[in-house]
Design a protein around this motif. Structure first.
Motif, PDB file in Angstrom:
ATOM      1  N   THR A  85      44.604  59.789  29.486  1.00 18.81           N
ATOM      2  CA  THR A  85      45.184  60.510  30.619  1.00 18.81           C
ATOM      3  C   THR A  85      45.333  59.465  31.711  1.00 18.81           C
ATOM      4  O   THR A  85      44.336  58.949  32.226  1.00 18.81           O
ATOM      5  CB  THR A  85      44.289  61.672  31.078  1.00 18.81           C
ATOM      6  OG1 THR A  85      44.105  62.568  29.980  1.00 18.81           O
ATOM      7  CG2 THR A  85      44.941  62.414  32.240  1.00 18.81           C
ATOM      8  N   CYS A  86      46.562  59.119  32.001  1.00 15.94           N
ATOM      9  CA  CYS A  86      46.829  58.005  32.903  1.00 15.94           C
ATOM     10  C   CYS A  86      47.275  58.534  34.267  1.00 15.94           C
ATOM     11  O   CYS A  86      48.087  59.449  34.354  1.00 15.94           O
ATOM     12  CB  CYS A  86      47.889  57.088  32.301  1.00 15.94           C
ATOM     13  SG  CYS A  86      48.051  55.552  33.203  1.00 15.94           S
ATOM     14  N   PHE A  87      46.731  57.920  35.295  1.00  9.45           N
ATOM     15  CA  PHE A  87      47.004  58.321  36.672  1.00  9.45           C
ATOM     16  C   PHE A  87      47.660  57.188  37.451  1.00  9.45           C
ATOM     17  O   PHE A  87      47.245  56.029  37.335  1.00  9.45           O
ATOM     18  CB  PHE A  87      45.693  58.666  37.393  1.00  9.45           C
ATOM     19  CG  PHE A  87      44.980  59.860  36.846  1.00  9.45           C
ATOM     20  CD1 PHE A  87      45.163  61.115  37.416  1.00  9.45           C
ATOM     21  CD2 PHE A  87      44.123  59.737  35.767  1.00  9.45           C
ATOM     22  CE1 PHE A  87      44.505  62.220  36.917  1.00  9.45           C
ATOM     23  CE2 PHE A  87      43.447  60.840  35.261  1.00  9.45           C
ATOM     24  CZ  PHE A  87      43.640  62.090  35.837  1.00  9.45           C
ATOM     25  N   LEU A  88      48.650  57.534  38.255  1.00 13.59           N
ATOM     26  CA  LEU A  88      49.146  56.644  39.297  1.00 13.59           C
ATOM     27  C   LEU A  88      48.217  56.845  40.480  1.00 13.59           C
ATOM     28  O   LEU A  88      47.852  57.988  40.802  1.00 13.59           O
ATOM     29  CB  LEU A  88      50.562  57.030  39.711  1.00 13.59           C
ATOM     30  CG  LEU A  88      51.672  56.761  38.718  1.00 13.59           C
ATOM     31  CD1 LEU A  88      52.927  57.525  39.116  1.00 13.59           C
ATOM     32  CD2 LEU A  88      51.951  55.277  38.661  1.00 13.59           C
ATOM     33  N   ALA A  89      47.815  55.779  41.132  1.00 16.82           N
ATOM     34  CA  ALA A  89      46.916  55.916  42.281  1.00 16.82           C
ATOM     35  C   ALA A  89      46.916  54.640  43.094  1.00 16.82           C
ATOM     36  O   ALA A  89      47.354  53.576  42.629  1.00 16.82           O
ATOM     37  CB  ALA A  89      45.499  56.234  41.808  1.00 16.82           C
ATOM     38  N   ASP A  90      46.414  54.779  44.308  1.00 19.33           N
ATOM     39  CA  ASP A  90      46.149  53.625  45.160  1.00 19.33           C
ATOM     40  C   ASP A  90      44.651  53.374  45.123  1.00 19.33           C
ATOM     41  O   ASP A  90      43.872  54.195  44.635  1.00 19.33           O
ATOM     42  CB  ASP A  90      46.612  53.911  46.589  1.00 19.33           C
ATOM     43  CG  ASP A  90      48.134  54.013  46.689  1.00 19.33           C
ATOM     44  OD1 ASP A  90      48.824  53.204  46.040  1.00 19.33           O
ATOM     45  OD2 ASP A  90      48.617  54.906  47.395  1.00 19.33           O
ATOM     46  N   LEU A  91      44.245  52.229  45.672  1.00 16.72           N
ATOM     47  CA  LEU A  91      42.827  51.881  45.736  1.00 16.72           C
ATOM     48  C   LEU A  91      42.425  51.662  47.191  1.00 16.72           C
ATOM     49  O   LEU A  91      43.238  51.232  48.009  1.00 16.72           O
ATOM     50  CB  LEU A  91      42.552  50.614  44.915  1.00 16.72           C
ATOM     51  CG  LEU A  91      42.790  50.733  43.415  1.00 16.72           C
ATOM     52  CD1 LEU A  91      42.613  49.381  42.738  1.00 16.72           C
ATOM     53  CD2 LEU A  91      41.849  51.759  42.801  1.00 16.72           C
ATOM     54  N   SER A  92      41.151  51.920  47.482  1.00 15.84           N
ATOM     55  CA  SER A  92      40.634  51.795  48.839  1.00 15.84           C
ATOM     56  C   SER A  92      40.440  50.346  49.270  1.00 15.84           C
ATOM     57  O   SER A  92      40.304  50.065  50.457  1.00 15.84           O
ATOM     58  CB  SER A  92      39.289  52.521  48.942  1.00 15.84           C
ATOM     59  OG  SER A  92      38.344  51.889  48.085  1.00 15.84           O
ATOM     60  N   ALA A  93      40.399  49.437  48.305  1.00 16.20           N
ATOM     61  CA  ALA A  93      40.161  48.015  48.579  1.00 16.20           C
ATOM     62  C   ALA A  93      40.791  47.200  47.467  1.00 16.20           C
ATOM     63  O   ALA A  93      41.177  47.738  46.429  1.00 16.20           O
ATOM     64  CB  ALA A  93      38.650  47.751  48.632  1.00 16.20           C
ATOM     65  N   ASP A  94      40.893  45.888  47.699  1.00 24.08           N
ATOM     66  CA  ASP A  94      41.380  45.020  46.628  1.00 24.08           C
ATOM     67  C   ASP A  94      40.434  45.131  45.442  1.00 24.08           C
ATOM     68  O   ASP A  94      39.206  45.069  45.620  1.00 24.08           O
ATOM     69  CB  ASP A  94      41.440  43.562  47.089  1.00 24.08           C
ATOM     70  CG  ASP A  94      42.638  43.274  47.972  1.00 24.08           C
ATOM     71  OD1 ASP A  94      43.616  44.061  47.947  1.00 24.08           O
ATOM     72  OD2 ASP A  94      42.602  42.277  48.705  1.00 24.08           O
ATOM     73  N   PRO A  95      40.976  45.311  44.236  1.00 25.88           N
ATOM     74  CA  PRO A  95      40.097  45.415  43.068  1.00 25.88           C
ATOM     75  C   PRO A  95      39.335  44.113  42.833  1.00 25.88           C
ATOM     76  O   PRO A  95      39.905  43.024  42.930  1.00 25.88           O
ATOM     77  CB  PRO A  95      41.049  45.715  41.919  1.00 25.88           C
ATOM     78  CG  PRO A  95      42.408  45.389  42.404  1.00 25.88           C
ATOM     79  CD  PRO A  95      42.388  45.421  43.893  1.00 25.88           C
ATOM     80  N   THR A  96      38.051  44.261  42.564  1.00 28.12           N
ATOM     81  CA  THR A  96      37.168  43.128  42.300  1.00 28.12           C
ATOM     82  C   THR A  96      36.461  43.398  40.981  1.00 28.12           C
ATOM     83  O   THR A  96      35.849  44.461  40.826  1.00 28.12           O
ATOM     84  CB  THR A  96      36.115  43.006  43.424  1.00 28.12           C
ATOM     85  OG1 THR A  96      36.796  42.879  44.672  1.00 28.12           O
ATOM     86  CG2 THR A  96      35.221  41.807  43.211  1.00 28.12           C
ATOM     87  N   PRO A  97      36.518  42.462  40.034  1.00 26.85           N
ATOM     88  CA  PRO A  97      35.863  42.716  38.747  1.00 26.85           C
ATOM     89  C   PRO A  97      34.340  42.811  38.904  1.00 26.85           C
ATOM     90  O   PRO A  97      33.739  42.014  39.616  1.00 26.85           O
ATOM     91  CB  PRO A  97      36.256  41.519  37.887  1.00 26.85           C
ATOM     92  CG  PRO A  97      36.712  40.463  38.831  1.00 26.85           C
ATOM     93  CD  PRO A  97      37.160  41.149  40.082  1.00 26.85           C
ATOM     94  N   THR A  98      33.758  43.799  38.250  1.00 21.13           N
ATOM     95  CA  THR A  98      32.306  43.953  38.244  1.00 21.13           C
ATOM     96  C   THR A  98      31.743  43.226  37.025  1.00 21.13           C
ATOM     97  O   THR A  98      32.486  42.579  36.284  1.00 21.13           O
ATOM     98  CB  THR A  98      31.932  45.441  38.206  1.00 21.13           C
ATOM     99  OG1 THR A  98      32.437  46.003  36.990  1.00 21.13           O
ATOM    100  CG2 THR A  98      32.490  46.187  39.407  1.00 21.13           C
ATOM    101  N   SER A  99      30.463  43.379  36.786  1.00 17.32           N
ATOM    102  CA  SER A  99      29.801  42.628  35.710  1.00 17.32           C
ATOM    103  C   SER A  99      30.361  42.932  34.325  1.00 17.32           C
ATOM    104  O   SER A  99      30.302  42.076  33.447  1.00 17.32           O
ATOM    105  CB  SER A  99      28.301  42.894  35.725  1.00 17.32           C
ATOM    106  OG  SER A  99      28.048  44.266  35.539  1.00 17.32           O
ATOM    107  N   GLU A 100      30.925  44.131  34.102  1.00 18.79           N
ATOM    108  CA  GLU A 100      31.452  44.452  32.771  1.00 18.79           C
ATOM    109  C   GLU A 100      32.883  43.954  32.573  1.00 18.79           C
ATOM    110  O   GLU A 100      33.391  43.963  31.465  1.00 18.79           O
ATOM    111  CB  GLU A 100      31.348  45.947  32.483  1.00 18.79           C
ATOM    112  CG  GLU A 100      32.208  46.846  33.355  1.00 18.79           C
ATOM    113  CD  GLU A 100      31.986  48.324  33.087  1.00 18.79           C
ATOM    114  OE1 GLU A 100      32.892  48.974  32.544  1.00 18.79           O
ATOM    115  OE2 GLU A 100      30.902  48.836  33.423  1.00 18.79           O
ATOM    116  N   ILE A 101      33.531  43.511  33.640  1.00 17.79           N
ATOM    117  CA  ILE A 101      34.926  43.061  33.571  1.00 17.79           C
ATOM    118  C   ILE A 101      34.981  41.540  33.716  1.00 17.79           C
ATOM    119  O   ILE A 101      34.514  40.978  34.709  1.00 17.79           O
ATOM    120  CB  ILE A 101      35.785  43.729  34.674  1.00 17.79           C
ATOM    121  CG1 ILE A 101      35.756  45.247  34.522  1.00 17.79           C
ATOM    122  CG2 ILE A 101      37.213  43.193  34.656  1.00 17.79           C
ATOM    123  CD1 ILE A 101      36.312  45.761  33.200  1.00 17.79           C
ATOM    124  N   ALA A 102      35.549  40.880  32.712  1.00 17.52           N
ATOM    125  CA  ALA A 102      35.659  39.420  32.745  1.00 17.52           C
ATOM    126  C   ALA A 102      36.853  38.956  33.576  1.00 17.52           C
ATOM    127  O   ALA A 102      36.805  37.899  34.195  1.00 17.52           O
ATOM    128  CB  ALA A 102      35.786  38.878  31.320  1.00 17.52           C
TER     129      ALA A 102
END
Length: 136
Positions: A85-102
């Protein structure tokens, strides 16, 4: 014979400069839609909010359904069904990779399709986004 269990996920179609975000998890080779599995009792939108906080350290703003995409899950046993289920959306801040995302990258449809490993579900979303003229 048992059939593989359906994997239900929520994905984010977030666009910057006519390119869509994709994430690569630690230890994986393919880039996927940002988001993840829907937990029991959770709605797709609730899962989207939780997963994006966990993966990109940002809150989802103004989420609206792009569509539900069904295909075979990449990186799972053959025949494993996937529903995004895919959503179009905005984000509150620039995306920053967390520990699970390389890694986080932005792709045009053709840039993504040219990658050595391509997740079919992501490519379906890229095709829809290109048809809507939201990405190059």
């Amino acid at each position: 014979m048992t059939h593989p269990k359906l994997i239900r996920t929520a994905g984010l179609a977030y666009v910057r400069d006519r390119r869509m975000i994709q994430t690569r998890s630690v230890g994986k080779t393919a880039f996927y839609m940002a988001g993840g599995k829907i937990d029991p009792g959770e709605s797709p939108e609730q899962a989207l909010h939780r997963e994006i906080r966990e993966e990109l350290d940002a809150a989802v703003i103004d989420a609206r359904v792009l569509g539900v995409f069904e295909c075979e899950a990449w990186g799972h046993p053959a025949g494993t069904p996937l529903e995004i289920t895919c959503f179009l959306a905005d984000l509150s801040a620039d995306p920053t990779p967390t520990s699970e995302i390389a890694e986080i990258r932005y792709f045009t449809r053709d840039e993504y399709a040219a990658m050595p490993d391509v997740a079919p579900g992501s490519l379906m979303v890229f095709d829809r986004m290109k048809a809507l003229d939201l990405i190059d």
